[in-house]
Scaffold this active site. Sequence first.
Site, PDB file in Angstrom:
ATOM      1  N   HIS A  48      -7.662  -5.779   0.291  1.00  0.00           N
ATOM      2  CA  HIS A  48      -6.489  -4.964   0.633  1.00  0.00           C
ATOM      3  C   HIS A  48      -5.891  -5.554   1.913  1.00  0.00           C
ATOM      4  CE1 HIS A  48      -4.174  -1.283  -0.029  1.00  0.00           C
ATOM      5  NE2 HIS A  48      -4.125  -1.152   1.277  1.00  0.00           N
ATOM      6  N   SER A  65       0.831  -1.194   0.000  1.00  0.00           N
ATOM      7  CA  SER A  65       0.000   0.000   0.000  1.00  0.00           C
ATOM      8  C   SER A  65       0.877   1.260   0.000  1.00  0.00           C
ATOM      9  CB  SER A  65      -0.958  -0.041   1.192  1.00  0.00           C
ATOM     10  OG  SER A  65      -1.991   0.889   1.042  1.00  0.00           O
ATOM     11  N   ASP A  81      -9.704  -5.730  -4.027  1.00  0.00           N
ATOM     12  CA  ASP A  81      -9.176  -4.606  -3.251  1.00  0.00           C
ATOM     13  C   ASP A  81     -10.076  -3.398  -3.478  1.00  0.00           C
ATOM     14  OD1 ASP A  81      -7.704  -2.480  -2.169  1.00  0.00           O
ATOM     15  OD2 ASP A  81      -5.793  -3.404  -2.667  1.00  0.00           O
TER      16      ASP A  81
END
Length: 283
Positions: free
Chosen positions: A258, A102, A230
């Site tokens: 995610h 991320s 995600d």
Amino acid sequence: MAEQILKVNGVEICAESFGKPTDPAILLIMGAQTSMLWWEEEFCQRIADAGRFVIRFDNRDVGRSTTYEVGRPGYTFEDMADDAIHVLDAYGVQQAHIAGMSMGGMLTQIIALRHPERVRTITLHASSNFAPGLPPIDEKLMEFFSKMGEINWEDEQEALEAAVASWKVLSGSKHPFDEQRVRELAQIDIARSNHYASKFNHAFVTASETYLLRTAEIAVPALVIHGTEDLLIPFAHALHLANTIPGAVLLTLEGTGHELPCGDWDVVIEAILKHTSGRRVRL
């Protein structure tokens, strides 16, 4: 090796290593508002057991690293990228494989462009360069996170419940959500944090857009890992990264959100080990 506090770049960074320092190094950089604990110990140890020297660390404002007043981070993303290089310096590592999840993947891209001589390969997990035209965060998540301001993050129990709920909403449909595991990790995370609420400073950090506009210039082998479910950084971002970085390889995790669930560890670790099996020495 036990956690240690490194005094680098004018701040304190908490770091921990696994494996033999003589093995090729992999530096793990976690995402926004998330400490190094979410690169789980067993995950790190499995990579180390396969012949890698694994280093994980707390970014500023999470875990045991330096924290700032909420809403007033005294640093930029470039500073955070430089922190990672100073962590390598502290461990005596000249070149490393960098893996980021991320926001950590965004920092990894900056590092590959800002400090290319220190990077062997990069792995970008659930990340993006946030190019114009890519799809935004899912409305379901927008609604969920819009209520985070109502949480009293100084109350440990309230913070714990909110943390568990956040990981649940980020998870995909492929793997059952392991609430007990997430709750245990979140409890440890909150207990060891210098100031848990400071994690929200990552939303206020700024950076020069120059680096993320130069993703196509990344000149080291890249592995892009992304889940198809995600909702925070939609899968289209992974396709864009894989098509933009020359020679990048894409690992698609069907039904994953995610997250980095235990059910994906086998395939993810195998991919990382294969990706980091070569050698690059050109200092």
